[in-house]
Motif scaffolding. Sequence first.
Motif, PDB file in Angstrom:
ATOM      1  N   ALA A 247      12.124  18.951   4.309  1.00 50.73           N
ATOM      2  CA  ALA A 247      13.066  17.786   3.831  1.00 50.73           C
ATOM      3  C   ALA A 247      13.849  17.503   5.038  1.00 50.73           C
ATOM      4  O   ALA A 247      14.392  18.074   5.965  1.00 50.73           O
ATOM      5  N   GLY A 248      13.797  15.943   4.957  1.00 56.08           N
ATOM      6  CA  GLY A 248      14.645  15.412   6.272  1.00 56.08           C
ATOM      7  C   GLY A 248      13.355  14.934   7.257  1.00 56.08           C
ATOM      8  O   GLY A 248      13.880  14.170   8.412  1.00 56.08           O
ATOM      9  N   GLY A 249      12.402  15.579   7.305  1.00 53.18           N
ATOM     10  CA  GLY A 249      11.299  15.358   8.370  1.00 53.18           C
ATOM     11  C   GLY A 249      10.506  14.008   8.048  1.00 53.18           C
ATOM     12  O   GLY A 249      10.658  13.350   7.237  1.00 53.18           O
ATOM     13  N   SER A 250       9.380  13.701   8.932  1.00 54.60           N
ATOM     14  CA  SER A 250       8.663  12.541   8.879  1.00 54.60           C
ATOM     15  C   SER A 250       7.170  13.010   8.850  1.00 54.60           C
ATOM     16  O   SER A 250       6.746  14.051   9.651  1.00 54.60           O
ATOM     17  N   LEU A 251       6.495  11.925   8.434  1.00 51.25           N
ATOM     18  CA  LEU A 251       4.791  12.210   8.588  1.00 51.25           C
ATOM     19  C   LEU A 251       4.455  10.786   8.496  1.00 51.25           C
ATOM     20  O   LEU A 251       5.060   9.794   7.957  1.00 51.25           O
ATOM     21  N   ARG A 252       3.358  10.499   8.929  1.00 49.49           N
ATOM     22  CA  ARG A 252       2.707   9.370   9.021  1.00 49.49           C
ATOM     23  C   ARG A 252       1.269   9.444   8.444  1.00 49.49           C
ATOM     24  O   ARG A 252       0.375  10.049   8.989  1.00 49.49           O
ATOM     25  N   LEU A 253       1.017   8.573   7.780  1.00 47.63           N
ATOM     26  CA  LEU A 253      -0.343   8.630   6.952  1.00 47.63           C
ATOM     27  C   LEU A 253      -1.086   7.424   7.532  1.00 47.63           C
ATOM     28  O   LEU A 253      -0.423   5.992   7.929  1.00 47.63           O
ATOM     29  N   SER A 254      -2.438   7.353   7.732  1.00 51.53           N
ATOM     30  CA  SER A 254      -3.247   6.215   8.213  1.00 51.53           C
ATOM     31  C   SER A 254      -4.447   5.939   7.316  1.00 51.53           C
ATOM     32  O   SER A 254      -4.838   6.771   6.432  1.00 51.53           O
ATOM     33  N   CYS A 255      -4.675   4.754   7.012  1.00 44.10           N
ATOM     34  CA  CYS A 255      -6.007   4.484   6.283  1.00 44.10           C
ATOM     35  C   CYS A 255      -6.831   3.348   6.641  1.00 44.10           C
ATOM     36  O   CYS A 255      -6.381   2.340   7.395  1.00 44.10           O
ATOM     37  N   THR A 256      -8.179   3.905   7.356  1.00 46.22           N
ATOM     38  CA  THR A 256      -9.133   2.867   7.911  1.00 46.22           C
ATOM     39  C   THR A 256     -10.086   2.274   6.719  1.00 46.22           C
ATOM     40  O   THR A 256     -10.803   3.119   5.986  1.00 46.22           O
TER      41      THR A 256
ATOM     42  N   GLY B 181      -7.597  10.579  -0.793  1.00 48.95           N
ATOM     43  CA  GLY B 181      -6.146  11.346  -1.074  1.00 48.95           C
ATOM     44  C   GLY B 181      -6.062  12.270  -0.022  1.00 48.95           C
ATOM     45  O   GLY B 181      -7.101  12.808   0.654  1.00 48.95           O
ATOM     46  N   THR B 182      -4.698  12.186   0.360  1.00 49.50           N
ATOM     47  CA  THR B 182      -4.051  13.117   1.328  1.00 49.50           C
ATOM     48  C   THR B 182      -2.898  13.934   0.690  1.00 49.50           C
ATOM     49  O   THR B 182      -1.945  13.109   0.340  1.00 49.50           O
ATOM     50  N   GLN B 183      -2.803  15.195   0.771  1.00 49.78           N
ATOM     51  CA  GLN B 183      -1.542  15.942   0.324  1.00 49.78           C
ATOM     52  C   GLN B 183      -0.431  15.756   1.361  1.00 49.78           C
ATOM     53  O   GLN B 183      -0.655  15.945   2.545  1.00 49.78           O
ATOM     54  N   VAL B 184       0.727  15.320   0.790  1.00 48.13           N
ATOM     55  CA  VAL B 184       1.982  15.405   1.433  1.00 48.13           C
ATOM     56  C   VAL B 184       2.896  16.480   0.748  1.00 48.13           C
ATOM     57  O   VAL B 184       3.117  16.261  -0.618  1.00 48.13           O
ATOM     58  N   THR B 185       3.461  17.500   1.234  1.00 56.06           N
ATOM     59  CA  THR B 185       4.192  18.534   0.776  1.00 56.06           C
ATOM     60  C   THR B 185       5.489  18.606   1.515  1.00 56.06           C
ATOM     61  O   THR B 185       5.403  18.654   2.837  1.00 56.06           O
ATOM     62  N   VAL B 186       6.483  18.307   0.846  1.00 58.28           N
ATOM     63  CA  VAL B 186       8.061  18.452   1.455  1.00 58.28           C
ATOM     64  C   VAL B 186       8.805  19.688   1.047  1.00 58.28           C
ATOM     65  O   VAL B 186       8.863  19.630  -0.202  1.00 58.28           O
ATOM     66  N   SER B 187       9.091  20.441   1.713  1.00 55.64           N
ATOM     67  CA  SER B 187       9.981  21.874   1.388  1.00 55.64           C
ATOM     68  C   SER B 187      11.052  21.382   1.559  1.00 55.64           C
ATOM     69  O   SER B 187      11.645  20.922   2.170  1.00 55.64           O
ATOM     70  N   SER B 188      11.917  22.134   0.600  1.00 52.76           N
ATOM     71  CA  SER B 188      13.486  22.039   0.667  1.00 52.76           C
ATOM     72  C   SER B 188      14.261  23.135   1.404  1.00 52.76           C
ATOM     73  O   SER B 188      13.612  24.007   1.851  1.00 52.76           O
TER      74      SER B 188
ATOM     75  N   ASN C 279       9.857   8.552   6.506  1.00 55.95           N
ATOM     76  CA  ASN C 279      10.934   8.976   7.149  1.00 55.95           C
ATOM     77  C   ASN C 279      11.842   9.866   6.123  1.00 55.95           C
ATOM     78  O   ASN C 279      11.858   9.476   4.917  1.00 55.95           O
ATOM     79  N   ASN C 280      12.869  10.718   6.661  1.00 53.03           N
ATOM     80  CA  ASN C 280      13.486  11.203   5.621  1.00 53.03           C
ATOM     81  C   ASN C 280      12.934  11.698   4.323  1.00 53.03           C
ATOM     82  O   ASN C 280      13.612  11.442   3.530  1.00 53.03           O
ATOM     83  N   LEU C 281      11.954  12.479   4.619  1.00 57.04           N
ATOM     84  CA  LEU C 281      11.378  12.892   3.366  1.00 57.04           C
ATOM     85  C   LEU C 281      12.296  13.966   2.428  1.00 57.04           C
ATOM     86  O   LEU C 281      12.868  14.620   2.966  1.00 57.04           O
ATOM     87  N   LYS C 282      11.799  13.812   1.409  1.00 53.95           N
ATOM     88  CA  LYS C 282      12.585  14.535   0.012  1.00 53.95           C
ATOM     89  C   LYS C 282      11.662  15.259  -0.750  1.00 53.95           C
ATOM     90  O   LYS C 282      10.195  14.996  -0.661  1.00 53.95           O
ATOM     91  N   PRO C 283      12.035  16.442  -1.400  1.00 54.97           N
ATOM     92  CA  PRO C 283      10.947  17.356  -2.040  1.00 54.97           C
ATOM     93  C   PRO C 283      10.483  16.496  -2.977  1.00 54.97           C
ATOM     94  O   PRO C 283       9.087  16.617  -3.250  1.00 54.97           O
ATOM     95  N   GLU C 284      11.060  15.329  -3.582  1.00 56.95           N
ATOM     96  CA  GLU C 284      10.329  14.617  -4.577  1.00 56.95           C
ATOM     97  C   GLU C 284       9.270  13.777  -4.204  1.00 56.95           C
ATOM     98  O   GLU C 284       8.729  12.948  -4.861  1.00 56.95           O
TER      99      GLU C 284
ATOM    100  N   VAL D 105      11.371   4.562  -2.218  1.00 56.83           N
ATOM    101  CA  VAL D 105      10.979   4.751  -0.746  1.00 56.83           C
ATOM    102  C   VAL D 105      11.677   3.717   0.184  1.00 56.83           C
ATOM    103  O   VAL D 105      11.436   3.907   1.220  1.00 56.83           O
ATOM    104  N   LYS D 106      12.107   2.693  -0.366  1.00 57.21           N
ATOM    105  CA  LYS D 106      13.012   1.467   0.300  1.00 57.21           C
ATOM    106  C   LYS D 106      13.884   2.283   1.363  1.00 57.21           C
ATOM    107  O   LYS D 106      14.705   2.905   1.002  1.00 57.21           O
ATOM    108  N   GLY D 107      13.772   1.709   2.678  1.00 53.89           N
ATOM    109  CA  GLY D 107      14.679   2.146   3.710  1.00 53.89           C
ATOM    110  C   GLY D 107      13.987   3.349   4.266  1.00 53.89           C
ATOM    111  O   GLY D 107      14.559   3.914   5.296  1.00 53.89           O
ATOM    112  N   ARG D 108      13.119   4.237   3.902  1.00 51.65           N
ATOM    113  CA  ARG D 108      12.571   5.294   4.394  1.00 51.65           C
ATOM    114  C   ARG D 108      11.239   5.223   4.774  1.00 51.65           C
ATOM    115  O   ARG D 108      10.769   5.693   5.727  1.00 51.65           O
ATOM    116  N   PHE D 109      10.630   4.453   4.095  1.00 49.22           N
ATOM    117  CA  PHE D 109       9.069   4.396   4.312  1.00 49.22           C
ATOM    118  C   PHE D 109       8.697   3.009   4.862  1.00 49.22           C
ATOM    119  O   PHE D 109       9.320   2.042   4.610  1.00 49.22           O
TER     120      PHE D 109
END
Length: 121
Positions: A14-23, A114-121, A85-90, A65-69
Amino acid sequence: QVQLVESGGGLVQAGGSLRLSCTASGRSFSFSYTMGWFRQAPEKEREFVVGASWSGSSTVYAESVKGRFTFSRDKANNTVHLQMNNLKPEDTAVYYCAADKGTGWVRPAAWGQGTQVTVSS
């Protein structure tokens, strides 16, 4: 016919960041498609995250997701990105890239795998 291939995702605290890409590719692909990201958490309906034009003239985010994605596009490589950014468990879900041509996301022309995103608390 349009094909979408996603990359990115993974496990983050939680609080971390990830980037997804789609071609995007395929004979029918063009920059007239609207691109979007959706997500589906376990036992929940698929929900809209963001939709945007390739021109950059229109980008719509879900309130959650406004302000975070941030959506961005790389026309030279037919690729769109979702910076989270600022990812949350939800935010944990399978994230899908999609392309739509004038249906308002009622009947998207294509979905990524589809790609899995998992945010741990």
